[in-house]
Design a protein around this motif. Structure first.
Motif: not given
Lengths: 278, 257
Positions: A98-103, A167-171
């Motif tokens: 958690s606290d990590v997101v891939v774009v 996609q960036i906003a989703r992250a």
């Protein structure tokens, strides 16, 4: 090689206690990844060690086949390491932390085409927060990437650059500590790319999020990064790390013309060439 | 998708065909003993509407189609999701299922008749058995072919497996699943009529056979033509619902198979 891999494997079973060294979000120690694409083992990443400092913008460059995307998948917990350890904030990564997101680079595959822009951005926070909080986060995230007017559009109605912004906003809506970006602007035209680079830098400046940014574009690596890592391979390993001491905020024209920028570009280019790969 | 207001040439051909049929029978140009003229069929149709026979039979058939279709969609859909997600299930069980699949459901009817007698159960067993397959195969294919990138997206956004299924995988496989549901409806209708002719003495299928045995060809033709219209109407209903529910991709999924 085989012997060293075995050694790593036994190492892996040691109890995990090492606390995070201050200031690092990621600590990778002798990470290897072996896959079996056609039943035969193939080493994709070879004993790679790398730290990601809290709040830094780390860019990763290398020729194709040096395992850039694989490294990102390892950090994002999308694929487990065969040996070695990856720690995120001190604890060993197993599954997506958690606290990590891939774009991802291929925004058209990564977005849900049947959902509106706003509902795409909400995907990661639905059911985790209450409704007003979700709406506020979606609005804020869309504002950061300049898409507040497109909330009710569908992805297929938008240009490539706008879809990648979604996609960036989703992250961003997840308020991550680390954003892992896999050649996010690789499929965009030069003008759109420059605009998005500045937007990502703005987000970086505003949020204090750490970025790991994969690219094959050397200028992009210099323009964005606090540090650039050059990978060699295959199999992928760290060839060189360059500290990029260019002042921030950076400017598409002034920064790119400065002698320091050209110096870093030449240095990294030379490293990429001598690192090889295909 | 065709959205013409009215297909005049098509209608002209249709009316001309009916007129030629009427003329051919009246003039004695064709000499089947039991081929009624369209006008006689129309009269018979009015008769079965007035007597209420048509209504009772249609009600029975529609009810069993609806039950059978929902059951087949559920069973086929759940199996399809499981097999679409699990390589393990495909490796171990798909071969056995593929052996069952080509077995014609009609051949299965005597078995069902023996086990369940002349009943709605027999009718439903045969219908569901036959129409599970299009739903199963399409759902499995749809789920298994969801771009691997979307699995990555579910992971990195920390969706639970159930959330991933409901919000990402099922909608992504939606067009394929809809095609399955539509093929399933067609099969259900065909099997309902056949099962009623042989296995369950009710409904439109039985009405056709009764009219045949009673040597009432006008009535028989009226029932047969009505079944055709019913099939068209059911398909149109499904298309309409799908377009309403799934405005984004319902269109392409529902274009003619």
């Amino acid at each position: 090689m085989a012997a060293s891999l075995m050694a790593e494997k036994t190492d892996d079973r040691k109890p995990e206690a090492a606390p995070a060294a201050a200031g690092n979000v990621y600590e990778c120690d002798a990470v290897s990844l072996e896959l079996f694409p056609h039943g035969e083992p193939r080493l994709i990443i070879d004993r790679l060690s790398l730290n990601v400092r809290a709040g830094e913008f780390l860019t990763v460059v290398g020729s194709s086949g040096t395992g850039k995307s694989t490294l990102l998948r390892l950090l994002g917990g999308l694929v487990p390491a065969s040996s070695g350890t990856i720690r995120f904030r001190g604890s060993i990564v197993s599954g997506a932390p958690s606290d990590v997101v891939v774009v991802f680079q291929d925004y058209s595959n990564a977005l849900l085409q049947w959902r509106s822009v706003a509902r795409n951005v909400a995907l990661g926070i639905e059911g985790k927060l209450d409704r007003t909080e979700i709406e506020a986060r979606v609005r804020q995230a869309l504002q950061m990437v300049g898409l507040e007017k497109n909330a009710s559009d569908h992805p297929w109605q938008l240009s490539g650059g706008m879809q990648q912004r979604v996609q960036i906003a989703r992250a961003l809506a997840l308020k991550p500590q680390v954003m892992l970006m896999d050649e996010p602007f690789g499929a965009l035209d030069a003008m759109t790319k420059a605009t998005l680079q500045d937007e990502v830098l703005k987000v970086h400046g505003q949020t204090g999020t750490s970025f790991v940014f994969i690219t094959h574009d050397i200028e992009e690596a210099v323009y964005l990064g606090d540090r650039a890592v050059v990978l060699a391979g295959p199999p992928g390993r760290v060839y060189k790390t360059v500290e990029i001491a260019l002042p921030r905020p950076r400017d598409q024209i002034r920064t790119r013309q400065s002698p320091e920028f050209l110096h870093y570009r030449a240095e990294i280019h030379a490293a990429v060439l001598s690192a090889g790969g295909h | 998708m065709r959205r013409e207001s009215f297909n005049l040439p098509g209608a002209v051909t249709f009316i001309a065909a009916i007129a030629i049929w009427e003329l051919a029978v009246r003039s004695g140009a064709v000499s089947f003993d039991y081929l009624p003229a369209p006008s006689a069929i129309a009269l018979a149709f009015v008769g079965i509407v007035r007597s209420g026979e048509l209504f009772t039979a249609t009600l029975h058939t529609l009810r069993s189609i609806l039950i059978g279709w929902v059951l087949a969609c559920l069973i086929g859909g759940v199996l399809g999701v499981v097999f679409g997600l699990s390589g393990f299930a495909r490796r171990w069980f798909l071969a056995s299922l593929e052996v069952l699949r080509p077995l014609p459901a009609i051949a299965f009817l005597p078995v069902a008749l023996l086990l369940f007698n002349f009943s709605l159960t027999t009718e439903l067993v045969v219908m569901v058995y036959a129409s599970i397959w299009p739903m199963f195969i399409n759902t499995m294919g749809g789920i298994a072919n969801v771009a691997s990138r979307l699995h990555d997206v579910s992971l990195t956004l920390k969706l639970t497996p159930l959330q991933s299924l409901a919000k990402v995988l099922l909608p992504a496989a939606g067009p394929a699943i809809l095609v399955g549901a539509r093929l399933c409806l067609g099969t259900t209708l065909v099997l309902a009529i056949i099962a009623e002719m042989i296995g369950n003495p009710h409904g439109l299928g039985y009405a056709v056979v009764s009219a045949l045995l009673a040597i009432q060809p006008e009535q028989m033709f009226a029932y047969v033509l009505f079944i055709g219209v019913l099939a068209i109407a059911l398909n149109a209903c499904l298309l309409l619902v799908a377009r309403r529910l799934l405005p984004v991709y319902g269109r392409e999924a529902m274009s003619d198979v």
